[in-house]
Write a protein that holds these residues in place. Structure first.
Motif, PDB file in Angstrom:
ATOM      1  N   THR A   7     -21.018  67.523  45.238  1.00 50.05           N
ATOM      2  CA  THR A   7     -20.281  66.641  44.324  1.00 50.05           C
ATOM      3  C   THR A   7     -21.235  65.710  43.588  1.00 50.05           C
ATOM      4  N   ARG A  54     -14.205  72.206  47.055  1.00 54.01           N
ATOM      5  CA  ARG A  54     -13.293  71.766  46.008  1.00 54.01           C
ATOM      6  C   ARG A  54     -13.675  70.347  45.630  1.00 54.01           C
ATOM      7  N   GLN A  57     -10.146  65.467  45.290  1.00 50.38           N
ATOM      8  CA  GLN A  57      -8.948  65.106  44.532  1.00 50.38           C
ATOM      9  C   GLN A  57      -8.793  63.599  44.409  1.00 50.38           C
ATOM     10  N   TRP A  58      -9.101  62.862  45.472  1.00 49.75           N
ATOM     11  CA  TRP A  58      -8.923  61.410  45.452  1.00 49.75           C
ATOM     12  C   TRP A  58      -9.829  60.759  44.414  1.00 49.75           C
ATOM     13  N   ARG A  60     -10.930  62.173  41.581  1.00 49.21           N
ATOM     14  CA  ARG A  60     -10.376  62.461  40.256  1.00 49.21           C
ATOM     15  C   ARG A  60      -9.196  61.544  39.948  1.00 49.21           C
ATOM     16  N   LEU A  61      -8.291  61.375  40.905  1.00 45.79           N
ATOM     17  CA  LEU A  61      -7.114  60.533  40.690  1.00 45.79           C
ATOM     18  C   LEU A  61      -7.505  59.079  40.428  1.00 45.79           C
ATOM     19  N   PHE A 129      -0.075  68.916  34.518  1.00 42.12           N
ATOM     20  CA  PHE A 129      -0.046  69.049  35.971  1.00 42.12           C
ATOM     21  C   PHE A 129       1.356  69.414  36.468  1.00 42.12           C
ATOM     22  N   GLN A 213      -0.530  59.921  37.706  1.00 42.67           N
ATOM     23  CA  GLN A 213      -1.849  59.338  37.914  1.00 42.67           C
ATOM     24  C   GLN A 213      -2.365  58.636  36.662  1.00 42.67           C
ATOM     25  N   ALA A 249     -14.263  67.432  37.299  1.00 50.36           N
ATOM     26  CA  ALA A 249     -13.141  67.980  38.072  1.00 50.36           C
ATOM     27  C   ALA A 249     -12.414  69.069  37.295  1.00 50.36           C
ATOM     28  N   ARG A 253     -12.078  73.635  37.929  1.00 54.96           N
ATOM     29  CA  ARG A 253     -10.835  74.399  38.013  1.00 54.96           C
ATOM     30  C   ARG A 253     -11.050  75.875  37.655  1.00 54.96           C
TER      31      ARG A 253
END
Length: 350
Positions: A7, A54, A57-58, A60-61, A129, A213, A249, A253
């Motif tokens: 990351t 992956r 997610q947290w 990106r949000l 989304f 978000q 992010a 995908r």
């Protein structure tokens, strides 16, 4: 540990790509540079990523919330005073959503030969989304659906500012140095920004807002701005970091998608976006003649692209970015509301 290092490496390389894209004068460099870099890694070098990797997610949000705060801070009492005279344009935008959705469905079903569920949810002109989540429940091909929805945003965000720049003879949007953020913001403001973002994410989740978000933090920032309770100033460096994270992010995908699938999806997306932009131009010209609002401002209000970049383009045209954002949020609301209300019937049809 390998996932954390991956990351950090992606974010570092994405930052370098952002500065390279900015040097080329392209729009939204801190989003597009990382997106192109991480997308290339995801497609060409998936074997070099750790097993099961992956993008967090947290993370990106959290940074989507920053962008929402930036946009919401532009909402002023003056914008609300304009709503009564915008009823006609919002009604036209509602019609635009229906016609654009039908056109896109025909493109993906007839030209792309997608199954009904995939074509239907890939065709939505908003609610990225939400469309992906509902499409997955309906049995759509998730890879193709995700590809088409992200390509819609990417194609509009890249082609529209470039087209307007050529038409006006000068750069617009972020390519023209426009920003909704502030440079001289003290570090002491960061805790307040973080708290507003957390409140916005919680509000979006509780109220089940579309694109929660983004829209939750935007609503909190708008409320603070309108009441004067705690007007938010978002520093430019934080907005840049947010775009690097979100762009990275988005690019990830594309992990596991074949080059042939992406090229085919890109071709379909070009047809889809071209049709929607032509329809947006027709609506903008009609409203220009009726309301007297500038054509270019109305045009970007209807273009089905990224909220942030459309707001930056509006700023370049000396238009209120919150007014443009209002139209884009309405487009998302109408799309998601339509999908929600017809969900039970769609299950039988698809």
């Amino acid at each position: 540990m390998p996932h954390l290092l991956t990351t950090l490496a992606l974010l570092g390389l994405g930052t370098l790509a952002a500065f390279a894209v900015r040097a080329l004068g392209l729009p939204l460099p801190f989003l597009m540079g990382p997106l192109l870099l991480s997308g290339t890694v995801a497609m060409a070098l998936p074997a070099h990523l750790p097993d099961g990797y992956r993008f967090p997610q947290w993370l990106r949000l959290a940074f989507i919330a920053v962008i929402g705060l930036m946009i919401g801070a532009q909402v002023t009492p003056e914008l609300f005073r304009q709503i009564p005279r915008l009823i006609l344009s919002l009604a036209a935008l509602t019609l635009f959503v229906g016609v654009a959705h039908a056109f896109n469905y025909a493109v993906f079903r007839r030209l792309g030969a997608y199954d009904r569920a995939t074509a239907f949810y890939a065709a939505t002109p908003g609610g990225l989304f939400e469309s992906i989540a509902m499409g997955e429940e309906a049995g759509a091909d998730l890879a193709r659906l995700t590809l088409q929805q992200f390509l819609r945003v990417i194609v509009v965000v890249t082609t529209l500012p470039l087209g307007l720049s050529l038409w006006l003879g000068e750069p617009v949007g972020s390519a023209g140095g426009m920003t909704l953020a502030r440079d001289a913001v003290p570090w002491q403001a960061i805790p307040g920004i973080a708290l507003a973002g957390l409140l916005g994410l919680g509000l979006g989740r509780v109220l089940h807002l579309p694109a929660k978000q983004l829209t939750g933090p935007m609503a909190v920032a708008a409320l603070l701005s309108l009441t004067g309770a705690y007007p938010l100033d978002i520093p430019q460096w934080l907005v840049n970091v947010a775009q690097v994270v979100v762009g990275t992010a988005l690019g990830m995908r594309f992990t596991g998608l074949s080059r042939a699938l992406i090229l085919r999806g890109a071709g379909l997306s070009l047809v889809s976006v071209a049709g929607m932009l032509i329809l947006a131009a027709i609506c903008a010209e009609a409203l220009h003649l009726i309301l007297g609002e500038p054509f270019d401002v109305l045009f970007i209000s209807f273009a089905p692209g990224g909220v942030t970049e459309m707001a930056l383009v509006a700023l370049s045209l000396q238009a209120n970015p919150a007014l443009v954002t209002l139209h884009h949020i309405w487009r998302i609301l109408v799309t998601v509301l339509g999908l929600t209300l017809t969900r039970r019937w769609l299950r039988r049809f698809l």
